[in-house]
Design an enzyme around this catalytic site. Structure first.
Site, mmCIF file in Angstrom:
data_model
loop_
_atom_site.group_PDB
_atom_site.id
_atom_site.type_symbol
_atom_site.label_atom_id
_atom_site.label_comp_id
_atom_site.label_asym_id
_atom_site.label_seq_id
_atom_site.Cartn_x
_atom_site.Cartn_y
_atom_site.Cartn_z
ATOM 1 N N ASN A 30 0.470 -1.176 -0.185
ATOM 2 C CA ASN A 30 -0.304 0.163 0.107
ATOM 3 C C ASN A 30 0.916 1.202 -0.047
ATOM 4 O OD1 ASN A 30 -1.857 2.009 1.061
ATOM 5 N ND2 ASN A 30 -2.612 1.671 2.330
ATOM 6 N N LYS A 78 -0.077 4.284 -0.473
ATOM 7 C CA LYS A 78 -0.635 5.672 0.060
ATOM 8 C C LYS A 78 -0.490 6.745 -0.644
ATOM 9 C CE LYS A 78 0.033 3.884 4.759
ATOM 10 N NZ LYS A 78 -0.335 3.477 6.239
ATOM 11 N N HIS A 120 -9.672 0.981 4.165
ATOM 12 C CA HIS A 120 -8.019 0.750 5.119
ATOM 13 C C HIS A 120 -8.707 2.065 6.020
ATOM 14 C CE1 HIS A 120 -4.915 2.271 5.828
ATOM 15 N NE2 HIS A 120 -4.174 1.038 5.456
ATOM 16 N N GLU A 152 -6.989 4.846 7.762
ATOM 17 C CA GLU A 152 -6.961 6.239 7.489
ATOM 18 C C GLU A 152 -8.714 6.612 6.939
ATOM 19 O OE1 GLU A 152 -3.227 5.568 5.212
ATOM 20 O OE2 GLU A 152 -2.586 4.832 7.304
ATOM 21 N N GLU A 197 -6.104 -5.505 10.197
ATOM 22 C CA GLU A 197 -4.976 -4.390 10.684
ATOM 23 C C GLU A 197 -5.193 -3.652 12.269
ATOM 24 O OE1 GLU A 197 -2.802 -3.156 6.373
ATOM 25 O OE2 GLU A 197 -4.649 -1.976 6.493
ATOM 26 N N GLY A 221 1.870 2.291 10.417
ATOM 27 C CA GLY A 221 2.967 3.091 9.815
ATOM 28 C C GLY A 221 3.381 3.760 11.957
ATOM 29 N N SER A 277 2.458 -2.542 10.617
ATOM 30 C CA SER A 277 4.644 -2.057 10.671
ATOM 31 C C SER A 277 5.430 -3.295 9.669
ATOM 32 C CB SER A 277 4.892 -2.502 12.048
ATOM 33 O OG SER A 277 4.207 -0.367 12.060
HETATM 34 C C1 PEP Z 1 -1.043 0.167 5.682
HETATM 35 O O1 PEP Z 1 -0.548 0.928 5.628
HETATM 36 O O2 PEP Z 1 -1.686 -0.816 5.482
HETATM 37 C C2 PEP Z 1 -0.573 -0.565 7.127
HETATM 38 C C3 PEP Z 1 0.647 -1.721 7.621
HETATM 39 O O3 PEP Z 1 0.803 0.902 7.252
HETATM 40 P P1 PEP Z 1 2.674 0.101 7.560
HETATM 41 O O4 PEP Z 1 3.478 -1.158 6.917
HETATM 42 O O5 PEP Z 1 3.451 1.084 6.998
HETATM 43 O O6 PEP Z 1 1.607 0.263 9.462
#
Ligand code: PEP
Length: 246
Positions: free
Chosen positions: A8, A10, A93, A95, A164, A170, A208
Site C-alpha cells: 500500500n 498510500k 483502510h 486512514e 490491520e 505506520g 508495520s
Molecule cells: C497500511 O497502510 O496498510 C500499513 C499496514 O502500513 P504500515 O506497514 O506502514 O504500518
C-alpha cells in the site's frame, strides 16, 4: 493457499519514483511463489498498467466509490479502475475510516461496488489502541466484517480480508504473531459461519510488517499474507517480505 503480499503506497510516489521502484521489484522478484500486488494512488494507475503488463505484479487501487457513476465529484468508480487493469482495491483502510469518516455500511457498499466491477475488494478491519485496551478488539473487528458479510454474503468468497490493528499502522509497533493469529482466528470463525468457502478467503495481516517480523507472522495458521505500507516503498524491504512468503 498461496500467500499474498500486497503493498500500500498510500499517498506517496511520483512518475520517476514509481518507475524506479517497479524496475527494482521486477528485477528482484525472480519466481516468487506468492501473489503480489501494489496499491497505488489513482493517477498512477495508467503508469502501472503500462509498466506491469504481462508481469507477476497485480495492480491495486486504494479506494473506490460506492456509486457506479454520476454527480459524485472527486470519486472514482470500479468500472474506471477496471479500465486500468486494477485487480484489487483496498476498502475501509483505517486512514479512510478515520480521516474520511467512512462507516461500516459505506465500506460494505464500496466492497459491493468493487465486486460488481470484477475487482477484488481488500476489506480492512482493525481496532484502535483505546479499543484494544478496553477489551473491545473482537467486537470491533466482528462488527466491521459483519457489515460486509450482510451486504455481500452471496459473493463473500471473492473478497480478501485484511486485519490491520490501527495502533500498529505506520507506528513501528507490530502485533505479536500470537496477537495477530488470535484475531485472524476470530475472523476465520466468522467467515466460516457465513460461507462454506471461508477457508479459501485470504486474511492478510497489516501493521508495520517488515523483513524482520514477516516470517513469523506469515507462519501463523490463519495469516495468509501481508498488507505492507511503509516497507512497500523500499524495493529491498518489500522483496525481503516477499521472500518470506514464497
Ligand atoms: C497500511 O497502510 O496498510 C500499513 C499496514 O502500513 P504500515 O506497514 O506502514 O504500518
Amino acid at each position: 493457499m498461496k500467500k499474498r503480499i500486497f503493498g500500500n503506497w498510500k499517498m506517496n510516489g511520483s512518475l520517476a519514483a514509481n518507475a524506479a521502484l517497479l524496475d527494482l521489484l521486477k528485477q528482484g522478484l525472480g519466481h516468487a511463489d506468492c501473489e503480489i500486488a501494489v496499491c497505488a494512488p489513482a493517477p498512477y494507475l495508467v503508469q502501472l498498467q503500462s509498466l506491469l503488463s504481462g508481469r507477476a505484479i497485480a495492480i491495486g487501487a486504494q479506494d473506490v466509490s460506492a456509486q457506479a457513476s454520476g454527480a459524485f465529484t472527486g470519486e472514482v468508480s470500479g468500472a474506471m479502475l477496471r479500465e486500468f487493469g486494477v485487480r484489487y482495491v483496498l476498502v475501509g483502510h483505517s486512514e479512510r475510516r478515520q480521516y474520511h469518516a467512512e462507516s461500516d455500511e459505506l465500506v460494505a457498499r464500496k466492497a459491493q461496488a468493487a465486486l460488481a466491477s470484477g475487482i477484488t475488494p481488500v476489506v480492512c478491519v482493525g481496532e484502535t489502541l483505546a479499543q484494544r485496551e478496553a477489551g473491545e478488539t473482537e467486537a470491533v473487528v466482528r462488527r466491521q466484517l459483519s457489515a460486509v458479510v450482510q451486504r455481500n454474503g452471496h459473493c463473500l468468497s471473492e473478497i480478501v480480508l485484511a486485519y490491520e490493528p490501527v495502533w500498529a499502522i505506520g507506528t513501528g509497533l507490530t502485533a505479536t504473531p500470537a496477537q495477530a493469529q488470535a484475531v485472524h482466528a476470530v475472523l476465520r470463525a466468522q467467515l466460516l459461519a457465513a460461507t462454506t468457502a471461508a477457508a479459501r478467503i485470504p486474511i492478510l495481516y497489516g501493521g508495520s510488517m517488515n523483513a524482520a517480523n514477516a516470517a513469523e507472522l506469515l507462519a501463523q495458521a490463519d495469516i495468509d499474507g501481508g498488507l505492507v505500507g511503509g516497507a512497500s516503498l523500499k524495493a529491498a524491504d518489500f522483496l525481503a517480505i516477499v521472500a518470506c512468503a514464497g
